[in-house]
Every structure is written in C-alpha cells, then in structure tokens.
Design an enzyme around this catalytic site. Structure first.
Site, PDB file in Angstrom:
ATOM      1  N   GLU A  23       2.086  -0.387  -9.574  1.00 37.50           N
ATOM      2  CA  GLU A  23       1.560   0.595  -8.608  1.00 37.50           C
ATOM      3  C   GLU A  23       0.749  -0.068  -7.497  1.00 37.50           C
ATOM      4  O   GLU A  23      -0.457   0.179  -7.379  1.00 37.50           O
ATOM      5  CB  GLU A  23       0.628   1.574  -9.337  1.00 37.50           C
ATOM      6  CG  GLU A  23       1.274   2.427 -10.375  1.00 37.50           C
ATOM      7  CD  GLU A  23       0.255   3.286 -11.129  1.00 37.50           C
ATOM      8  OE1 GLU A  23      -0.946   2.967 -11.119  1.00 37.50           O
ATOM      9  OE2 GLU A  23       0.674   4.279 -11.724  1.00 37.50           O
TER      10      GLU A  23
ATOM     11  N   GLY B 107      -0.994  -0.732  -3.991  1.00 38.89           N
ATOM     12  CA  GLY B 107      -1.442   0.056  -2.840  1.00 38.89           C
ATOM     13  C   GLY B 107      -1.715  -0.876  -1.670  1.00 38.89           C
ATOM     14  O   GLY B 107      -0.906  -1.036  -0.768  1.00 38.89           O
TER      15      GLY B 107
ATOM     16  N   ARG C  89     -15.407   0.122   3.864  1.00 41.76           N
ATOM     17  CA  ARG C  89     -15.232  -0.892   2.808  1.00 41.76           C
ATOM     18  C   ARG C  89     -16.252  -2.036   2.829  1.00 41.76           C
ATOM     19  O   ARG C  89     -16.684  -2.465   1.760  1.00 41.76           O
ATOM     20  CB  ARG C  89     -13.800  -1.449   2.856  1.00 41.76           C
ATOM     21  CG  ARG C  89     -12.761  -0.356   2.653  1.00 41.76           C
ATOM     22  CD  ARG C  89     -11.363  -0.871   2.859  1.00 41.76           C
ATOM     23  NE  ARG C  89     -10.938  -1.684   1.754  1.00 41.76           N
ATOM     24  CZ  ARG C  89     -10.463  -2.922   1.873  1.00 41.76           C
ATOM     25  NH1 ARG C  89     -10.377  -3.481   3.054  1.00 41.76           N
ATOM     26  NH2 ARG C  89     -10.102  -3.592   0.819  1.00 41.76           N
TER      27      ARG C  89
ATOM     28  N   TYR D 165     -17.953  -2.323  -0.830  1.00 40.57           N
ATOM     29  CA  TYR D 165     -17.769  -3.469  -1.722  1.00 40.57           C
ATOM     30  C   TYR D 165     -17.595  -4.816  -1.009  1.00 40.57           C
ATOM     31  O   TYR D 165     -16.868  -5.690  -1.470  1.00 40.57           O
ATOM     32  CB  TYR D 165     -16.674  -3.241  -2.772  1.00 40.57           C
ATOM     33  CG  TYR D 165     -15.424  -2.494  -2.329  1.00 40.57           C
ATOM     34  CD1 TYR D 165     -14.381  -3.139  -1.713  1.00 40.57           C
ATOM     35  CD2 TYR D 165     -15.298  -1.138  -2.603  1.00 40.57           C
ATOM     36  CE1 TYR D 165     -13.243  -2.459  -1.336  1.00 40.57           C
ATOM     37  CE2 TYR D 165     -14.153  -0.432  -2.235  1.00 40.57           C
ATOM     38  CZ  TYR D 165     -13.140  -1.102  -1.597  1.00 40.57           C
ATOM     39  OH  TYR D 165     -12.014  -0.427  -1.229  1.00 40.57           O
TER      40      TYR D 165
ATOM     41  N   CYS E 131     -25.351   5.959  12.632  1.00 39.22           N
ATOM     42  CA  CYS E 131     -26.802   5.905  12.433  1.00 39.22           C
ATOM     43  C   CYS E 131     -27.159   5.372  11.048  1.00 39.22           C
ATOM     44  O   CYS E 131     -27.779   6.075  10.233  1.00 39.22           O
ATOM     45  CB  CYS E 131     -27.384   7.292  12.647  1.00 39.22           C
ATOM     46  SG  CYS E 131     -27.082   7.846  14.312  1.00 39.22           S
ATOM     47  N   GLU E 132     -26.717   4.183  10.765  1.00 41.91           N
ATOM     48  CA  GLU E 132     -27.021   3.490   9.511  1.00 41.91           C
ATOM     49  C   GLU E 132     -27.123   2.016   9.838  1.00 41.91           C
ATOM     50  O   GLU E 132     -26.201   1.470  10.476  1.00 41.91           O
ATOM     51  CB  GLU E 132     -25.856   3.628   8.507  1.00 41.91           C
ATOM     52  CG  GLU E 132     -25.621   4.993   7.938  1.00 41.91           C
ATOM     53  CD  GLU E 132     -26.598   5.340   6.827  1.00 41.91           C
ATOM     54  OE1 GLU E 132     -26.854   4.468   5.978  1.00 41.91           O
ATOM     55  OE2 GLU E 132     -27.110   6.467   6.834  1.00 41.91           O
TER      56      GLU E 132
ATOM     57  N   TYR F 117      -7.171   1.715   2.531  1.00 39.02           N
ATOM     58  CA  TYR F 117      -8.531   2.173   2.190  1.00 39.02           C
ATOM     59  C   TYR F 117      -9.460   2.151   3.403  1.00 39.02           C
ATOM     60  O   TYR F 117     -10.658   1.921   3.269  1.00 39.02           O
ATOM     61  CB  TYR F 117      -9.126   1.351   1.035  1.00 39.02           C
ATOM     62  CG  TYR F 117      -8.243   1.373  -0.198  1.00 39.02           C
ATOM     63  CD1 TYR F 117      -8.169   2.513  -1.001  1.00 39.02           C
ATOM     64  CD2 TYR F 117      -7.467   0.274  -0.534  1.00 39.02           C
ATOM     65  CE1 TYR F 117      -7.351   2.543  -2.111  1.00 39.02           C
ATOM     66  CE2 TYR F 117      -6.647   0.297  -1.642  1.00 39.02           C
ATOM     67  CZ  TYR F 117      -6.585   1.435  -2.427  1.00 39.02           C
ATOM     68  OH  TYR F 117      -5.766   1.457  -3.523  1.00 39.02           O
TER      69      TYR F 117
HETATM   70  C1  LIG Z   1      -4.377   3.934 -11.087  1.00 41.34           C
HETATM   71  C2  LIG Z   1      -4.282   3.085  -9.888  1.00 41.34           C
HETATM   72  N1  LIG Z   1      -3.106   2.513  -9.599  1.00 41.34           N
HETATM   73  C3  LIG Z   1      -2.970   1.740  -8.489  1.00 41.34           C
HETATM   74  C4  LIG Z   1      -4.022   1.521  -7.634  1.00 41.34           C
HETATM   75  C5  LIG Z   1      -3.799   0.670  -6.429  1.00 41.34           C
HETATM   76  O1  LIG Z   1      -4.633  -0.420  -6.369  1.00 41.34           O
HETATM   77  P1  LIG Z   1      -4.456  -1.469  -5.197  1.00 41.34           P
HETATM   78  O2  LIG Z   1      -4.502  -0.718  -3.919  1.00 41.34           O
HETATM   79  O3  LIG Z   1      -5.615  -2.383  -5.337  1.00 41.34           O
HETATM   80  O4  LIG Z   1      -3.138  -2.131  -5.401  1.00 41.34           O
HETATM   81  C6  LIG Z   1      -5.270   2.086  -7.910  1.00 41.34           C
HETATM   82  C7  LIG Z   1      -6.422   1.855  -7.021  1.00 41.34           C
HETATM   83  O5  LIG Z   1      -7.497   2.339  -7.141  1.00 41.34           O
HETATM   84  C8  LIG Z   1      -5.408   2.908  -9.072  1.00 41.34           C
HETATM   85  O6  LIG Z   1      -6.565   3.489  -9.368  1.00 41.34           O
END
Ligand SMILES: Cc1ncc(COP(=O)(O)O)c(C=O)c1O
Length: 457
Positions: free
Chosen positions: A314, A316, A353, A357, A384-385, A414
């Site tokens: 998965e 992202g 971001r 973090y 304003c931070e 993100y």
């Molecule tokens: C369940 C799950 N899968 C996949 C991702 C994707 O993570 P990344 O964008 O770091 O690949 C996340 C990110 O928070 C997640 O919570």
C-alpha cells in the site's frame, strides 16, 4: 545547540545534514520528477512545462503534479511486485484525475473514510479493488463501505468486530483483514511509527490482542476473515524492518492454522517506503524491496509449512510525493541578527509536515538566474505561528527578494491532503503537467468557499 523555551514544545530533532548542491548543477534536480529540466533564465520545466509560466497562469501558491512521474512510479511497483495487489494509499493525496491514473495503471486503492471512498466510487473506481482502513471508523464510514461494496475492511480494534457485524444484513458477508502490530520499530519520526505497541493503530501480537480478535472474528458468520494486515510506519529507508515484520506475521498465520485449522489466503504489508526529499538522501529501492520481500515470504512460509498468501502493498508517498512540486511567491525577506527569513505566500496551511514531523526540503529559486553568493536562509510561511517554517537553514541566493518564485520539490504527498484553511487562506490549486501541457485538476479555494460554511448569527 538547540534549547527549549519554557512553555514551548521541544524542537523536532534535526534530520541528518545534507550538503547543498549548487543550483546550476543537474544533480540539484535529483529529487525532482525525472522530467525536470533546467531551462533558460533560471527556470525549471517539469513535464515539458515551465514553472514560471505555471505561476503566471495559475497564480501562487500552486501545486504541480507530473502525471508521467506518477504513472511511471505505478509501473515500477507493478514490475517489482508481480502477483501482488499494489494499492495506492489515497491519504497521501486524492483527486479525481489521480484516481483515473492509478486505476488505468492497474492499482487498487486504500481509503480511510466515507469521504475518500465516495470520491473514489463516484469517479468510477471499482469498489471491489478498494480497502477501507481506520483506527476509529465512524458508523458512516462502515455503512458507506458496505453500501458501496468495498473489497476489504481492515479491522483495527476489538470494538469494530461486533459493530461491523451488526451492520451487515443477515444474508450478507464482508471480507475483512485484521491489522496486527508486529512489534517492529521503523520510520523516521515517532509520529509516523506504527509497528510497535505504544501507538494507536492495530492489535498487538505481543500481548495477544490480535489472536483474541481473530478468534472473535471467526465466530461472526457475517465476517469472512481473509488475511492479516500490517503497516509498520512511514519514510522507512531500509528493507530489514519489513522482513522482520513479515516473519512475525507469517508466524501468526502458522499459529492461526494450528489453532483454528484455517489457512488465511491474504497478507497486506502496508506502505511506508521512503523517498528522498533532498539531494543525497536515501530513498527505499523498490525493485530490491519487492525481490527481498517476495523471497522472504516464500522462505518463511515454507519453514512454517503454510502456503504463500497473496501479497498486497500500500504505497502512498513513494507513488506521488516525488511527482509533486509546490511553487510559492516570496512576499518578504527579513534579516534579523544572523538569520535570513524568506517569507512566501503559502506555508503550514498547505504543508504542515515540517511542523508535524520535521521533514526537510531543498527549495530553489525559479525564473531568475542569480549570481549572488548563497546565504543560509529559513523559508517560512505567511501564517501566525513562529513554527510556520517550510525549510530551515537552506542555501538560497544572497539577493533573494520579494517577487521571486521559490519551488519546493517532493511536494506531492501529505501536503494538500493535510492542508487547512488556517488564517482563512484558501488552499492552493493543483495543476497536472504532462507532455508540455498544464491543466487544472483542483481549483484554488476561494474566500467565498471558506465563508460559505459560516451560517451567520
Ligand atoms: C494503513 C496504511 N497503509 C499505507 C500507508 C501509506 O504510507 P506511505 O505513504 O508512507 O507509503 C499508510 C500511511 O499512513 C497507512 O496508514
């Protein structure tokens, strides 16, 4: 030395120092989309489109997404992970055009709410290729998932088992996975580590919560347990933690077979693959990740005497992060003591971001060639931070001034999905660039959009 002022949170730990690359050097574009080219008068073209022209045509701040780069990254994953479901984690960024691209490339989708799910399904994304996540899914999230027919729901707490079961009609059955926590610490910052028991996601293998939930799910006739899910965190730069997590999860699959006499056919290993935000940083190598995970899966399953489950990953940020570029206009330059602040027309409202973090970027002057000596500057936002910092202590031309354009690469993940309308500053538009063409995907949020939610006295 960093100090903490009374009443203020401790500063986010600094990321490793990376030596700046001179802007005229092609290596300075190493973290940009592969299509990025140095152009005349200090400009950069992405997807064959001049950034200065994008700023002129769409205004600033503006986000660019290189369609070719997204598609190529999807293909890299499919090549690295054959016989695997590659599922795009939509939380990184979601819009209708992006949904089309990932669907056309043959990926599935991971969503976290009824909102993300509705957008996907109404855009034509096949619901059976969608996985629903969330540590605290609302009744609306679960009902939408059942109504729209999502392929998998990932159970994340013991509460969810009965709650979900109760929503399924007597003759219905929903495929589910269980999110387990393998006790593996990985990820660049505590806020994005999810493989250990000290955070809110998943069910612990170590304390037996995962095993307990599995037994309860198997007792629910309306839930069909098809596998385990595990996402150990984000911005993970090495393969090793994945292999450790994999061995523990395969151990649990073997235990389930022994205890319950069933073989679970699926294993979802989540995402979290690191990208480089600055030249010289390490990105996780996807072909090598794919080869080593698949080898380890085969070996561990053989040793445990269980069949190899079908794998899902998965990603992202590794799919969309490096495809995005944020473009800002400088509004003010302030020299105070030994510091230079370059204030731009966006900030933490479109990119939280660095504050969340500690992500570090390599901003770049665009649209003007400067011969001035570089200075060390901090690029800040307009909010304003005092913590509204986009890039601390970076090399910028010494003559940087209001009106200049500044681009921040690796801005596709993100940023806008976490954006807010803080200070009633509308969220920036998103423009796709491809084959020399720029087209608007998401329009700028206007003041009218923001004010329309306020229903009055
Ligand atoms: C369940 C799950 N899968 C996949 C991702 C994707 O993570 P990344 O964008 O770091 O690949 C996340 C990110 O928070 C997640 O919570």
């Amino acid at each position: 030395m960093t100090t903490t002022l009374p009443g203020l949170p401790a500063p986010v730990p600094a990321m490793p120092h990376v030596a700046p690359v001179p802007p005229g050097n092609a290596a300075s574009l190493s973290v940009w989309p592969a299509s990025a080219r140095l152009a005349s008068r200090g400009d950069v073209a992405v997807g064959g489109v001049s950034l200065a022209e994008v700023a002129e045509r769409f205004g600033t701040p503006v986000y660019l997404l290189d369609e070719g780069e997204v598609r190529e990254r999807c293909r890299t994953y499919l090549r690295a992970f054959p016989d695997t479901d590659v599922v795009y984690a939509a939380k990184a960024f979601l819009c209708r055009a992006l949904l089309h691209w990932v669907q056309e490339e043959g990926l599935g989708l991971d969503v976290c709410s009824a909102g993300e799910l509705e957008l996907a399904v109404t855009t034509g994304f096949p619901p059976e290729r969608i996985v629903l996540h969330g540590n605290a899914k609302s009744p609306d999230d679960l009902s939408a998932a059942l109504r729209l027919g999502v392929g998998r729901i990932v159970i994340d707490s013991a509460w969810e088992i009965a709650r979900l079961s109760a929503l399924i009609p007597a003759d219905g059955r929903q495929k589910v996975l269980v999110r387990v926590v393998p006790g593996v610490s990985a990820g660049s910052h505590a806020a994005i580590r999810t493989g250990t028991d000290d955070q809110k996601f998943g069910l612990s293998i170590t304390d037996g919560s995962a095993q307990h939930a599995i037994a309860r799910i198997l007792d629910q006739p309306r839930l069909e347990l098809v596998g385990l899910h595990c996402h150990i965190g984000s911005q993970i730069t090495t393969v090793k933690p994945y292999l450790t997590a994999l061995r523990r999860v395969v151990g649990l699959l073997a235990q389930i077979r022994l205890q319950h006499g069933i073989v679970l056919p699926e294993l979802d290993l989540g995402g979290g693959h690191a990208v480089a935000h600055r030249p010289g940083e390490t990105a996780l190598d996807i072909p090598s990740l794919g080869a080593r995970i698949r080898r380890e899966l085969a070996t561990s399953c053989a040793a445990a005497g269980i069949p190899v489950p079908r794998l899902t990953v998965e990603p992202g940020r590794a799919l969309v992060g490096p495809a995005g570029v944020a473009l800002y206009r400088v509004l003010a330059v302030k020299r105070t003591g030994d510091r230079t602040f370059v204030a731009v027309d966006g900030g933490m409202s479109d990119n939280p971001r660095p504050a969340l973090y500690g992500v570090r970027y390599a901003p770049r002057l665009i649209g003007r060639r400067s011969t001035a000596e570089p200075c060390t500057a901090t690029v800040v936002g307009r909010h304003c931070e005092a913590g509204d910092v986009l890039a601390a202590d970076v090399a910028m031309p010494g003559d940087i001034r209001p009106g200049d354009l500044v681009a921040i690469p690796v801005a596709g993940a993100y940023h806008l999905s976490m954006a807010s309308s803080y200070n009633a500053v509308g969220r920036p538009p998103v423009v796709a660039v491809h084959d020399g063409r720029a087209r608007l995907l998401v329009r700028r949020e206007s003041l009218a959009d923001i004010n329309s939610r306020d229903v009055g006295l």
